[in-house]
Write an enzyme that holds these catalytic residues in place. Structure first.
Site, PDB file in Angstrom:
ATOM      1  N   ASP A 101       0.870  -1.173   0.000  1.00 43.36           N
ATOM      2  CA  ASP A 101       0.000   0.000   0.000  1.00 43.36           C
ATOM      3  C   ASP A 101       0.916   1.235   0.000  1.00 43.36           C
ATOM      4  O   ASP A 101       2.146   1.134   0.154  1.00 43.36           O
ATOM      5  CB  ASP A 101      -0.954  -0.003   1.198  1.00 43.36           C
ATOM      6  CG  ASP A 101      -2.177   0.889   0.940  1.00 43.36           C
ATOM      7  OD1 ASP A 101      -2.113   1.746   0.022  1.00 43.36           O
ATOM      8  OD2 ASP A 101      -3.186   0.754   1.641  1.00 43.36           O
TER       9      ASP A 101
HETATM   10  C1  NOJ Z   1      -4.012   3.949   0.061  1.00 43.41           C
HETATM   11  C2  NOJ Z   1      -5.188   3.039   0.202  1.00 43.41           C
HETATM   12  O1  NOJ Z   1      -5.125   2.361   1.437  1.00 43.41           O
HETATM   13  C3  NOJ Z   1      -5.304   2.017  -0.909  1.00 43.41           C
HETATM   14  O2  NOJ Z   1      -6.528   1.345  -0.764  1.00 43.41           O
HETATM   15  C4  NOJ Z   1      -5.190   2.682  -2.239  1.00 43.41           C
HETATM   16  O3  NOJ Z   1      -5.368   1.732  -3.275  1.00 43.41           O
HETATM   17  C5  NOJ Z   1      -3.838   3.346  -2.327  1.00 43.41           C
HETATM   18  N1  NOJ Z   1      -3.744   4.365  -1.291  1.00 43.41           N
HETATM   19  C6  NOJ Z   1      -3.588   3.979  -3.693  1.00 43.41           C
HETATM   20  O4  NOJ Z   1      -4.354   5.102  -3.854  1.00 43.41           O
END
Ligand code: NOJ
Length: 745
Positions: free
Chosen positions: A283
């Site tokens: 993430d």
């Molecule tokens: C953080 C989020 O937790 C995740 O779900 C998302 O896909 C990513 N950022 C990318 O934007």
């Protein structure tokens, strides 16, 4: 932090460049694919390999990132959706980098791309995986022509705490429903066979992120391995089986191990046990956050641990880019692990046809948006997902000539789109007010009363004056989009601002009041039920929210949505979910506060499991939802009394529509395993199906459940079906029905 500055600074820290012909090739059979990947891999320098493992956020401009792409330091970008700029990015990668490897373009397409469907929790409320699959396929059909290859969806986090804002992004509290939706989303995005019209799905967040302590986003989780395997992992395993091409590690630490450095979870369970050979991405900066967790002293060690854990691509930490070469020299990481990571990445690029057609036609991209198919599927999803929680005859609207439309969500195009709606457009969104003005055969008065959901007012004279002129009132209340989603947790789940006061004041006029709630989570709306004659609960419904809800309100179709998560009376009941373990002292209708005598004896209340003030039940159980008709279940029988572990249970039942409207019932089958090697849940959903019946129609139906679906991780740590007695319910929700016994030998 200035993201672009951070990106550029990180990219500048590793330097290399050469030139050689770009690889050609079309996707062949499995072995042909492997041959292409191995061939390309054999021609890559170490730096080029590490570059593929780097994902950057690169939106808005191309120039600042051009040099890094040319030098092969970028394997993937996220957050750019303009087809012209995406072509420029690809041109630099394909025509100006040494090996010409195209860039994998990712985006958070969570509930549709431009045409937004209801938020995922709303999609789950349809209990209609086929419709979810269609929606995901339509999202792919909108996004892929524009040059996007990869969506960070579906989110498969089981959520049993509505305070957690991200409950909006998943399928709720039940592992079986979540697993069915997981499979549907994966198949929808990726198609029958991933190719040049698919999006790669990214199942996330692995794992346990939805159990954030206290519902506070990013807080830690405490999920023991058995619970993890029985409740939190099944949707991921189902998605892996369905062919999910990629997976994202989560932010949370579980029992002390942050997922991005959790080798037993990622390398052990995901890769070795389940055989996942797709791409694992972190993430956003979850590698770097292992430093903030106090789990690694610095970014270099974070990169080492992430690679060791089985991560292939680093989203926005630049840990791989900055440290892998050095770590390899120091023999702290293995070349074989780097090669394996790059294989996973290249494979996705080949499978999606990036090498064959890296560029898109911007005109075609434009015409792929807002197609009739997408708009009508979105409208149908809204109508299937809204849950009728109360109806004392106010719905569908009948004999109403003047209708008052009020409330802060009646004409709030931005807010009805819900969370993760980056690419949705306000101007293309049809609000309930607009839809009713178009569809309602009568006079529509509109007085919002509150401009936005958080607004506080002490009186609503203009609304009440309009109500007096109307035959019925539709009050659209709920939550603004910003109140749910990532990092948007709440401790109080009552309707915010003065919305409850508005409903109360409207009810006092004596006019029929219909409350339509649009929210990102199950709010605690008990106090509002007496203030309305009917309540329709719609999780943020997206672009076609207006027409879909109008179809229900005007009786063109009957509600069939069911709660995908337990609705609580008060936030103090959290966590409360239907499939909790059996207690040694289950609640037996003991006395509540106002029935308890003064100085009653300490043990006089029976000593069972409940709250003295709120009892033991939620406001609405999991799987609940009314319609414009009534359904009755009868003749529930099983084909046998006793089954072997490889058998299939055939459950027969008769469903009757005993009311006046055609409608759809979501038939649900629950099972209780009476005695286990470990304590088992009171009930678990094991099958469901949607059945549509005409008024007065009666149908004999059956549904099949493989006995293997009763398996779970018991005391010996293996997944098995334990022989013994079971109970089975067929019902329209998780709280009703009569149990039928059976046995497994
Ligand atoms: C953080 C989020 O937790 C995740 O779900 C998302 O896909 C990513 N950022 C990318 O934007």
């Amino acid at each position: 932090m200035n993201i672009r500055y951070f990106v550029l600074a990180a990219l500048a820290s590793a330097a290399f460049s050469c030139a050689s012909p770009k690889p050609e090739g079309t996707l062949g059979a499995g072995s042909e694919l492997d041959r292409k990947v191995e061939d390309l891999l054999s021609r890559m320098t170490l730096q080029e390999k590490i570059g593929q493992m780097n994902q950057i956020s690169a939106g808005g401009e191309v120039a600042p990132y051009a040099a890094a792409i040319r030098e092969g330091k970028v394997g993937s970008i996220l957050n750019e959706v303009d087809p012209v700029r995406l072509n420029e990015f690809q041109r630099i990668a394909v025509e100006q980098s040494r090996l010409g490897i195209p860039i994998l373009v990712g985006r958070d397409i969570i509930h549709g791309y431009r045409t937004l469907f209801p938020i995922p929790l709303g999609i789950a409320a349809t209990f209609d995986p086929e419709l979810a699959r269609t929606g995901a396929a339509l999202a792919a059909a909108e996004a892929r022509p524009g040059g996007i290859h990869w969506t960070f969806s579906p989110m498969l986090d089981i959520a049993r705490d509505p305070r957690w804002g991200r409950i909006a992004e998943g399928s709720g509290e039940d592992p079986y429903l979540d697993a069915c939706m997981a499979e549907a989303f994966v198949r929808g995005y990726q198609g029958e066979r991933p190719g040049s019209s698919s999006l790669a799905a990214c199942i996330k967040h692995f794992a346990g992120y939805g159990a954030a302590e206290g519902g506070r986003d990013y807080a830690g989780t405490q999920i023991p391995e058995r619970l993890l395997r029985n409740v939190y992992l099944p949707p991921f395993e189902a998605a892996v089986k369905a062919g999910a091409m990629t997976l994202m590690t989560s932010f949370n630490e579980n029992d002390g191990l942050p997922s991005t450095g959790n080798a037993p979870l990622v390398r052990g369970i995901l890769r070795e046990e389940w055989g996942f050979d797709g791409l694992v991405v972190t993430d956003w900066n979850s590698m770097g956050e292992m430093i903030a967790h106090g789990f690694t002293p610095d970014r270099k060690e974070a990169a080492r641990q992430a690679l060791e854990a089985g991560v292939d691509m680093d989203m926005m930490t630049f840990g791989f880019l900055s440290h892998l070469e050095e770590l390899l020299k120091e023999r702290k990481v293995r070349m074989a692990d780097i090669d394996e990571a790059v294989r996973h990445i290249l494979k996705v690029k080949y499978m999606l046809g990036l090498f064959d057609s890296p560029y898109v036609d911007p005109a075609a991209a434009e015409s792929a948006l807002y197609t009739e198919d997408a708009l009508s599927a979105a409208r149908r999803t809204v109508a299937e997902s809204a849950i009728l929680l109360k109806n004392e005859g106010a719905l569908p609207l009948k004999g109403v000539r003047t209708l008052l439309v009020t409330g802060p969500m009646a004409d709030s195009p931005h807010d009805q789109l819900g969370t993760w709606s980056f690419d949705g457009e306000k101007d293309r969104t049809v609000t309930p007010l607009r839809a009713l003005r178009e569809q309602f055969d009568g006079n529509v008065l509109y007085v919002p009363g509150l401009k936005y959901t958080r607004e506080v007012r002490t009186s609503f004279p203009e609304v009440l004056e309009a109500a007096r002129k109307a035959d019925a009132v539709l009050a659209f209340v709920g939550e603004e989009a910003i109140l749910s989603g990532e990092a948007h947790s709440l401790a109080d789940l009552n309707l915010i601002g003065s919305q409850s006061d508005l409903l109360k004041a409207l009810k006092a006029t004596g006019k029929p009041v219909v409350a339509v709630v649009m929210a990102g989570r199950p709010l605690t709306i008990e106090r509002d039920l007496p203030s309305c004659d009917a309540m329709l609960y719609s999780f943020h419904p997206g672009t076609m929210g207006g027409p879909g809800l109008a179809d229900l309100l005007l009786g063109k179709t009957s509600p069939s949505g069911k709660t995908p998560v337990t609705f609580l009376r008060t936030v103090g009941q959290v966590p409360m979910y239907y499939n909790h373990n059996m207690s040694g002292r289950p609640y037996q209708n003991e006395k509540l506060l106002d029935e308890i005598g003064l100085e009653a004896g300490q043990t006089s209340l029976g000593n069972t499991s409940y709250y003295l003030d709120y009892g033991a039940s939620p406001l609405f159980p999991f799987g609940f939802g009314l319609s414009y008709t009534n359904f009755a279940f009868s003749d529930i029988t099983l084909d046998r009394d006793c089954y072997g572990k490889d058998d299939v249970i055939r459950v027969s039942y008769t469903l009757s529509n005993t009311g006046q409207a055609e409608a759809t019932e979501v038939v649900q089958v629950y099972v209780r395993d009476l005695v286990g090697s470990v304590v088992r849940p009171v009930k678990e959903l094991k099958a469901f199906e949607r059945v549509t019946l005409a008024p007065g129609e009666r149908k004999a139906l059956s549904i099949e459940i493989p006995v293997s679906r009763l398996s779970f991780y018991g005391r010996n740590g293996e997944r098995t079906v334990e022989p013994g007695g079971f109970l089975l319910w067929v019902a329209g929700d998780s709280a009703t029905g009569e149990p039928v016994p059976f046995e497994v030998r």
